[in-house]
Design a protein around this motif. Structure first.
Motif, PDB file in Angstrom:
ATOM      1  N   PHE A   1      38.316  84.101  17.223  1.00 33.49           N
ATOM      2  CA  PHE A   1      39.281  85.104  16.786  1.00 33.49           C
ATOM      3  C   PHE A   1      39.086  86.400  17.560  1.00 33.49           C
ATOM      4  O   PHE A   1      40.052  87.063  17.951  1.00 33.49           O
ATOM      5  N   TYR A   2      37.827  86.778  17.791  1.00 33.66           N
ATOM      6  CA  TYR A   2      37.574  88.021  18.531  1.00 33.66           C
ATOM      7  C   TYR A   2      37.717  87.846  20.033  1.00 33.66           C
ATOM      8  O   TYR A   2      38.090  88.771  20.741  1.00 33.66           O
TER       9      TYR A   2
ATOM     10  N   PRO B   1      42.301  86.680  20.589  1.00 30.69           N
ATOM     11  CA  PRO B   1      43.093  86.868  19.365  1.00 30.69           C
ATOM     12  C   PRO B   1      44.528  86.368  19.470  1.00 30.69           C
ATOM     13  O   PRO B   1      45.150  86.085  18.452  1.00 30.69           O
ATOM     14  N   LEU B   2      45.065  86.304  20.676  1.00 32.75           N
ATOM     15  CA  LEU B   2      46.467  85.926  20.781  1.00 32.75           C
ATOM     16  C   LEU B   2      46.681  84.462  21.132  1.00 32.75           C
ATOM     17  O   LEU B   2      47.804  83.965  21.060  1.00 32.75           O
TER      18      LEU B   2
ATOM     19  N   GLU C   1      36.404  86.466   9.396  1.00 27.55           N
ATOM     20  CA  GLU C   1      37.786  86.898   9.166  1.00 27.55           C
ATOM     21  C   GLU C   1      38.798  85.760   9.042  1.00 27.55           C
ATOM     22  O   GLU C   1      39.678  85.831   8.190  1.00 27.55           O
TER      23      GLU C   1
ATOM     24  N   TYR D   1      46.167  94.434  10.933  1.00 28.94           N
ATOM     25  CA  TYR D   1      45.586  93.615  12.001  1.00 28.94           C
ATOM     26  C   TYR D   1      46.469  93.591  13.238  1.00 28.94           C
ATOM     27  O   TYR D   1      45.977  93.504  14.357  1.00 28.94           O
TER      28      TYR D   1
ATOM     29  N   ASN E   1      42.330  94.545  18.273  1.00 28.42           N
ATOM     30  CA  ASN E   1      42.266  93.118  18.526  1.00 28.42           C
ATOM     31  C   ASN E   1      43.599  92.422  18.279  1.00 28.42           C
ATOM     32  O   ASN E   1      43.737  91.228  18.491  1.00 28.42           O
ATOM     33  N   GLY E   2      44.582  93.158  17.814  1.00 26.92           N
ATOM     34  CA  GLY E   2      45.878  92.563  17.470  1.00 26.92           C
ATOM     35  C   GLY E   2      46.885  92.751  18.584  1.00 26.92           C
ATOM     36  O   GLY E   2      46.654  93.501  19.534  1.00 26.92           O
ATOM     37  N   PRO E   3      48.005  92.075  18.484  1.00 32.94           N
ATOM     38  CA  PRO E   3      49.003  92.106  19.557  1.00 32.94           C
ATOM     39  C   PRO E   3      49.520  93.504  19.882  1.00 32.94           C
ATOM     40  O   PRO E   3      49.658  93.842  21.062  1.00 32.94           O
TER      41      PRO E   3
ATOM     42  N   MET F   1      46.858  95.505  21.651  1.00 33.42           N
ATOM     43  CA  MET F   1      46.672  95.048  23.030  1.00 33.42           C
ATOM     44  C   MET F   1      47.822  95.488  23.922  1.00 33.42           C
ATOM     45  O   MET F   1      47.641  95.854  25.071  1.00 33.42           O
TER      46      MET F   1
END
Lengths: 305, 340
Positions: free
Chosen positions: A67-68, A71-72, A269, B172, B177-179, B182
């Motif tokens: 996940f880290y 993430p995408l 998470e 999030y 760390n999320g879209p 980023m």
């Protein structure tokens, strides 16, 4: 009589066809641009919502490290174990997720039942019976809906604490309030319901109570079910009341909230996300099944519905 | 057909019938005496009593509930506002709480002023931006934009899903760390993503944007419902007269849905001092995002103060009431009541 009904049906069909024709008429260039812009905005909006759910669903199937790291990206391995783990790992005040679901069901189903039963009782009496204080009571009800009471929080907390309702399953008692928006909606429905049914029941020897519970309530099933679904969703999602009064009996919404507050870098998470995804399921399923019931017949002002 | 044989009743059955017949006879005799004309002579009074009993049965619990959880609760809230407690737990009556509220209001830089400012920002944003946008969006739904039912579903989803879940998603997505985080880094080449929910610069914007992202559903439904009820004949007549798209929107649709719209506006006006975003769930007040409702929550729940928030609440209610009344009066003035 029948012919009149047939005629009105035919008329309505004609109107509908006409209306469709009118709406489907060719749009001018300006309109086309407006519709094009609106479509693009709608599309982007829908995409953000869809993507958000897709992203959390995807993340709930990863390992914490993955996940880290990415993430995408799609999960390398689909770890459905996270969902099983969530049941034991998500814990607050030594209540695990199964307990939270139990509490949430008790709170949501119980409150919905109490609130709607109370509303049905009051609205039926107000719609169909005349009594001395009716007008005054009705004005008070409307007035309480208009005057916003701000800052009653302190007093209501103290009252619930004094009545031993805090952290108790009896927190449903305040939900037994028969006034407010649902009262108005149900009252307008009971007013439209033909009184002949009740009279027939009286002639058959039914008393008022029997007539209400076994004749009139079943006749009002449609709006009651629609309101019940909306009510259940609201109570299931409610975090504010449980946060204030049910600290030791966390429902799913508050449990997830506290768990998020306490998330550290060491916690997992994706397991938390699995819990979040599961908490959405009851409402989304209800919504998918009863979509039309929930989204239609919503009115305010004039209250036709 | 089955050949029925007459079965001799048992002694028990005979006795039972005898008792039943006797009771029946007594009942007939008594009723005949009571209602000699064959009608229930006392029926009016008895019926009335029964009806009253029923009304009391139906209203008793809800009215008790109302008396306890609304009347008593607000009454004790007023008492609380005029009380202060001694260190030993006893209390005395004073108007100091109000003095303090007004002192805080006059002083600059107080948390209370921040709360009022933010509440008004939320109020203006909700009603100046989101509500008009909802109106336009509803009109496009009404005019059957392509993929209408699919879009309507999407706009409604945020109100089906718990705010706890929606805020989690939002948080999030905006995380480093999320879209979105980023994307921000990719676009600005910044080394790190700003703390959207904690910094003074971004926190309010993050909350407002959240309201925009999730705030359409209910208004969209209400307005959409009202537009769907506009009589076909009116629209047809206008279209035959060659009314264009914008003219239809402003001269027919808006006035016709005015009753619904005015109700929404009056409801909004009553929320002028309680408007907020999900402050508790997203920022917890950091980044100068206190609103009045969060301020009161903070005082009661986190700082265990009861008297000062009650006084503040009373002052705020006193401010809001005339605003609601004026709004009611004004919305009644714009168009005369439209009935259809």
């Amino acid at each position: 009589m029948e012919r009149a009904i047939d005629n009105s049906k035919a008329l309505r069909a004609l109107h509908k066809r006409h209306r469709l024709g009118a709406k489907d008429r060719r749009r001018s260039a300006g309109e086309k641009i407006a519709f094009g812009v609106a479509f693009v905005i709608f599309f982007i909006y829908a995409l953000t919502i869809l993507y958000a759910f897709f992203w959390i669903g995807m993340s709930s199937l990863k390992t914490n490290r993955e996940f880290y790291r990415a993430p995408l990206a799609l999960p390398e391995q689909w770890i459905f174990r996270n969902y099983i783990e969530a049941f034991t790992a998500l814990e607050y005040n030594s209540v695990n997720m199964i307990g939270m679901i139990g509490n949430a069901l008790w709170y949501a189903l119980g409150s919905t039942f109490c609130h709607l039963l109370a509303c049905c009782m009051t609205s039926y009496v107000f719609a169909r019976y005349n009594f001395r204080l009716k007008k005054i009571m009705y004005s008070i009800v409307i007035l309480t809906m208009i005057i916003p009471i701000i800052g009653g929080l302190a007093a209501s907390y103290k009252l619930r604490y004094d009545l031993n309702l805090v952290n108790s399953p009896l927190i449903l008692l305040p939900a037994f309030s028969g006034f407010g928006m649902h009262f108005i909606i149900l009252m307008s429905y009971f007013k439209t319901l033909s009184w002949n049914y009740a009279e027939a029941s009286f002639i058959d020897g039914g008393g008022h109570i029997k007539t209400f519970f076994s004749v009139m309530l079943p006749l009002a099933k449609a709006p009651i079910v629609a309101l019940a679904i909306r009510c259940f969703i609201n109570y299931w999602n409610d975090y504010y009341t449980p946060l204030l009064y049910l600290d030791k009996m966390p429902v799913l919404a508050t449990g997830l909230y506290y768990y998020r507050l306490e998330l550290t870098y060491r916690s997992n998470e994706p397991v938390y996300f699995a819990g979040v995804v599961m908490s959405m399921i009851p409402c989304l399923v209800l919504f998918a099944i009863f979509q039309d019931k929930i989204m239609e017949n919503v009115t305010a002002g004039g209250l036709k519905g | 057909m089955r050949n029925r044989e007459r079965v001799e009743p048992t002694w028990f059955e005979k006795a039972r019938r005898k008792v039943k017949d006797t009771f029946y006879g007594v009942s007939v005799a008594v009723n005949h005496k009571l209602y000699p004309n064959g009608k229930k002579a006392a029926s009016a009074g008895a019926r009335r009593r029964k009806e009253t009993g029923f009304i009391i049965f139906m209203l008793f619990i809800p009215v008790c509930n109302f008396l306890i959880f609304y009347v008593y609760c607000n009454f004790s809230s007023i008492l609380l506002a005029f009380q202060q407690s001694n260190p030993d737990g006893s209390y005395f009556f004073t108007a100091d709480n109000f003095v303090q509220v007004f002192q805080k209001l006059w002083k600059g830089g107080e948390m209370l002023n921040q709360s009022i400012r933010n509440t008004l920002i939320f109020f203006i944003f909700d009603n100046g931006v989101i509500l008009p946008l909802s109106l336009f969006l509803s009109f496009f739904f009404y005019k059957r934009i392509a993929l209408k039912s699919y879009f309507r579903f999407m706009f409604y989803v945020p109100s089906i899903v718990s705010s706890v879940v929606m805020t989690t998603l939002y948080k999030y997505l905006l995380d480093a760390n999320g879209p979105v985080g980023m994307l921000y880094q990719a676009l600005t080449h910044a080394e790190s993503v700003p703390a959207f929910f904690n910094s003074k610069e971004y926190a309010m914007w993050a909350l407002l944007f959240y309201n925009l992202w999730t705030g359409f559903s209910v208004n969209l439904l209400l307005i959409g419902g009202a537009m769907a009820r506009i009589p076909d004949e009116t629209v047809e007549a206008a279209l035959l007269d060659g009314v264009g798209f914008w003219r239809e929107l402003f001269s027919i649709t808006f006035p016709m849905i005015w009753p619904t719209l005015s109700t929404i506006i009056i409801c909004a006006a009553s929320e002028v001092l309680t408007a907020s975003g999900p402050v508790l769930l997203l920022t917890g007040g950091s980044g100068e995002t206190y609103t009045l409702s969060y301020y009161i929550y903070d005082q009661v729940q986190l700082q265990n103060q009861y008297n000062a928030p009650a006084a503040l609440g009373l002052v705020l209610t006193a401010f809001t009431f005339p605003i609601v009344m004026i709004t009611r009066w004004l919305t009644g003035k714009v168009y005369a009541d439209v009935e259809f």
